[in-house]
Enzyme design. Structure first.
Site, mmCIF file in Angstrom:
data_model
loop_
_atom_site.group_PDB
_atom_site.id
_atom_site.type_symbol
_atom_site.label_atom_id
_atom_site.label_comp_id
_atom_site.label_asym_id
_atom_site.label_seq_id
_atom_site.Cartn_x
_atom_site.Cartn_y
_atom_site.Cartn_z
ATOM 1 N N ARG A 167 -15.902 4.593 5.899
ATOM 2 C CA ARG A 167 -15.114 3.487 5.377
ATOM 3 C C ARG A 167 -14.618 2.632 6.534
ATOM 4 O O ARG A 167 -14.244 3.159 7.571
ATOM 5 C CB ARG A 167 -13.892 4.037 4.614
ATOM 6 N N ARG B 275 -14.014 11.394 8.744
ATOM 7 C CA ARG B 275 -14.347 11.339 7.307
ATOM 8 C C ARG B 275 -15.551 10.441 7.040
ATOM 9 O O ARG B 275 -15.697 9.370 7.618
ATOM 10 C CB ARG B 275 -13.141 10.815 6.529
ATOM 11 N N ARG C 145 -2.763 2.016 8.962
ATOM 12 C CA ARG C 145 -2.476 2.724 7.698
ATOM 13 C C ARG C 145 -1.357 3.737 7.880
ATOM 14 O O ARG C 145 -0.508 3.891 7.003
ATOM 15 C CB ARG C 145 -3.747 3.438 7.205
ATOM 16 N N LYS D 87 -5.617 13.289 -1.134
ATOM 17 C CA LYS D 87 -5.296 12.860 -2.504
ATOM 18 C C LYS D 87 -6.561 12.711 -3.358
ATOM 19 O O LYS D 87 -6.611 13.174 -4.487
ATOM 20 C CB LYS D 87 -4.548 11.509 -2.497
HETATM 21 P P1 AMP Z 1 -6.733 4.900 -0.424
HETATM 22 O O1 AMP Z 1 -8.128 5.090 -0.894
HETATM 23 O O2 AMP Z 1 -5.714 5.406 -1.419
HETATM 24 O O3 AMP Z 1 -6.497 5.431 0.961
HETATM 25 O O4 AMP Z 1 -6.491 3.305 -0.352
HETATM 26 C C1 AMP Z 1 -7.282 2.495 0.487
HETATM 27 C C2 AMP Z 1 -6.590 1.162 0.703
HETATM 28 O O5 AMP Z 1 -6.416 0.464 -0.543
HETATM 29 C C3 AMP Z 1 -5.191 1.222 1.311
HETATM 30 O O6 AMP Z 1 -5.211 1.363 2.724
HETATM 31 C C4 AMP Z 1 -4.639 -0.148 0.889
HETATM 32 O O7 AMP Z 1 -5.216 -1.199 1.646
HETATM 33 C C5 AMP Z 1 -5.186 -0.282 -0.532
HETATM 34 N N1 AMP Z 1 -4.277 0.348 -1.522
HETATM 35 C C6 AMP Z 1 -4.545 1.433 -2.299
HETATM 36 N N2 AMP Z 1 -3.504 1.705 -3.092
HETATM 37 C C7 AMP Z 1 -2.536 0.796 -2.813
HETATM 38 C C8 AMP Z 1 -1.232 0.578 -3.294
HETATM 39 N N3 AMP Z 1 -0.678 1.369 -4.226
HETATM 40 N N4 AMP Z 1 -0.529 -0.475 -2.788
HETATM 41 C C9 AMP Z 1 -1.077 -1.292 -1.863
HETATM 42 N N5 AMP Z 1 -2.301 -1.125 -1.342
HETATM 43 C C10 AMP Z 1 -3.040 -0.083 -1.813
#
Ligand code: AMP
Length: 214
Positions: A160, A127, A171, A13
């Site tokens: 990360r 990653r 996740r 994404k």
């Molecule tokens: P990402 O970078 O999109 O993989 O997001 C990293 C982390 O941020 C996720 O594993 C969640 O802990 C938090 N997070 C991001 N977007 C959301 C969302 N829409 N709702 C809840 N937690 C989120």
């Protein structure tokens, strides 16, 4: 016209939304980036979100939905890309409601990046990310030229915390339980589009670009 970009963790994404931004006038919201910045800067939001993000759990809807409202209000005349939001049905419902209330660009399509689980595990565990500019690398497929140093900006390339194996498992579970049901949600509204997320970054982007507004 606004687009939702969703899919399991590691589907690409972040990488694809960067290309979408480079080739259109759209404005981007990544809730993941927003939380990471807040954590790095130790803001009240960061303090609230850190334990969830580090463990790979979803930040509660009550926190996340409020942030998105702010973003929509600020950008109500723009075409928007939502990256990593919504991730739950209540978030998707709130997004629709907020777009209507604020008079922002309605969602035109919800693009689902489809990648099999075995590929996700490989992508996530290898990653590495630049702390400064967010460029994404992979230890074996696309390492930076100099170990630990970003090719683009010289920033520190790191893993990360939520790309460690225990958090990856959490996740993926959170995705299956809370986010996968969004497929049906958007199908029922006639907005769902499945995009094959396998192949090179460029080949995946070619599948997305017909849905972009230039
Ligand atoms: P990402 O970078 O999109 O993989 O997001 C990293 C982390 O941020 C996720 O594993 C969640 O802990 C938090 N997070 C991001 N977007 C959301 C969302 N829409 N709702 C809840 N937690 C989120």
């Amino acid at each position: 016209m606004s687009l939702v970009l969703f899919g399991p963790p590691g589907a690409g994404k972040g990488t694809q939304s960067q290309l979408m931004l480079d080739t259109s006038d759209m404005i981007h919201l990544s809730t993941g980036n927003l939380f990471r910045d807040a954590i790095q800067n130790k803001t009240p939001l960061g303090v609230q979100a850190q334990s969830y993000v580090d463990a790979g759990k979803l930040v509660p809807d009550s926190v996340t939905i409020g942030l998105v409202r702010e973003f929509i209000e600020k950008n109500k005349t723009a075409d928007l890309i939502f990256d990593g939001f919504p991730r739950t049905i209540p978030q998707a419902e709130a997004l629709e409601q907020q777009i209507t209330e604020v008079g922002a660009s309605p969602i035109d399509k919800a693009l689902f990046l489809e990648v099999p689980q075995k590929d996700l595990l490989e992508r996530l565990s290898g990653r590495r990310v630049c702390k400064n500019c967010g460029a994404v690398y992979h230890v074996s497929n696309s390492p930076p030229k100099k170990d630990g140093v970003c090719d683009n900006c010289g920033g520190e390339v790191y893993q990360r915390k939520d790309d460690a194996s225990e958090a990856i498992k959490t996740r993926l579970e959170a995705y299956e339980k809370s986010t996968a049901p969004l497929k049906e949600f958007y199908m029922s509204k006639g907005l769902f589009v499945s995009i094959n997320g396998l192949g090179t970054t460029e080949s995946v982007f070619k599948r997305i670009s017909p849905f972009l507004k230039n």
